[in-house]
Write a protein that holds these residues in place. Structure first.
Motif, mmCIF file in Angstrom:
data_model
loop_
_atom_site.group_PDB
_atom_site.id
_atom_site.type_symbol
_atom_site.label_atom_id
_atom_site.label_comp_id
_atom_site.label_asym_id
_atom_site.label_seq_id
_atom_site.Cartn_x
_atom_site.Cartn_y
_atom_site.Cartn_z
ATOM 1 N N PHE A 127 0.942 -1.218 -0.069
ATOM 2 C CA PHE A 127 -0.154 0.052 -0.105
ATOM 3 C C PHE A 127 0.746 1.115 0.125
ATOM 4 C CE2 PHE A 127 -1.787 -3.462 2.293
ATOM 5 C CZ PHE A 127 -2.995 -3.700 1.671
ATOM 6 N N LYS A 128 0.243 2.382 -0.123
ATOM 7 C CA LYS A 128 0.758 3.669 -0.266
ATOM 8 C C LYS A 128 0.848 4.330 1.022
ATOM 9 C CE LYS A 128 0.323 4.462 -5.193
ATOM 10 N NZ LYS A 128 -0.324 5.484 -6.168
ATOM 11 N N THR A 129 -0.127 4.389 1.622
ATOM 12 C CA THR A 129 -0.490 4.929 3.118
ATOM 13 C C THR A 129 -0.462 4.260 4.287
ATOM 14 O OG1 THR A 129 -2.929 5.037 2.938
ATOM 15 C CG2 THR A 129 -1.583 6.719 1.780
ATOM 16 N N ALA A 182 -2.778 4.471 6.706
ATOM 17 C CA ALA A 182 -4.211 3.976 6.832
ATOM 18 C C ALA A 182 -4.565 2.798 6.025
ATOM 19 C CB ALA A 182 -5.129 5.587 6.404
ATOM 20 N N GLU A 183 -4.287 2.810 4.764
ATOM 21 C CA GLU A 183 -4.405 1.820 4.019
ATOM 22 C C GLU A 183 -3.882 0.339 4.638
ATOM 23 O OE1 GLU A 183 -4.586 3.682 -0.696
ATOM 24 O OE2 GLU A 183 -2.592 2.936 0.152
ATOM 25 N N CYS A 184 -2.860 0.439 4.872
ATOM 26 C CA CYS A 184 -2.166 -0.551 5.861
ATOM 27 C C CYS A 184 -2.998 -1.134 7.059
ATOM 28 C CB CYS A 184 -0.733 -0.412 6.289
ATOM 29 S SG CYS A 184 0.772 -0.274 4.789
ATOM 30 N N ALA A 220 -6.089 -0.572 7.507
ATOM 31 C CA ALA A 220 -7.339 -0.909 6.867
ATOM 32 C C ALA A 220 -7.355 -2.489 6.651
ATOM 33 C CB ALA A 220 -7.749 -0.100 6.035
ATOM 34 N N PHE A 221 -6.037 -2.898 6.086
ATOM 35 C CA PHE A 221 -5.870 -4.318 5.655
ATOM 36 C C PHE A 221 -5.892 -5.099 6.677
ATOM 37 C CE2 PHE A 221 -2.343 -7.258 4.793
ATOM 38 C CZ PHE A 221 -3.125 -8.293 3.837
#
Length: 83
Positions: A52-54, A56-58, A60-61
């Motif tokens: 991921f790029k951010t 927050a995305e990490c 969330a995963f």
């Protein structure tokens, strides 16, 4: 199960870094790799991987994987109780 991903600032990272991910009980559950120009990669439980790029995305995963695992454990427990 809750796994909190530590904040990392990729602007200040000079090389590829990694952090061991642990659950609330201190047990090893995965690895978090990050680096400028490399993005962020999360490995969980030896079989789930996401890049991921951010931050927050990490997170969330991680939250999604743990939610599915928790739900599966809950469903299994209910099935054993019925049997």
């Amino acid at each position: 199960m809750r796994i909190k991903l530590p904040e990392t600032d990729l602007k200040s990272v000079q090389s590829l870094g990694s952090i061991e991910l642990k659950d609330e009980g201190g047990g090893h559950v995965g690895q978090y790799f990050f680096g400028k120009g490399h993005g962020r990669t999360v490995f969980l439980f030896g079989k789930y991987k996401g890049t991921f790029k951010t931050h927050a995305e990490c997170q969330a995963f991680i939250d999604g994987v743990t939610a599915v695992i928790d739900d599966n454990r809950s469903s299994r427990s209910k099935e054993e109780t019925k049997a």
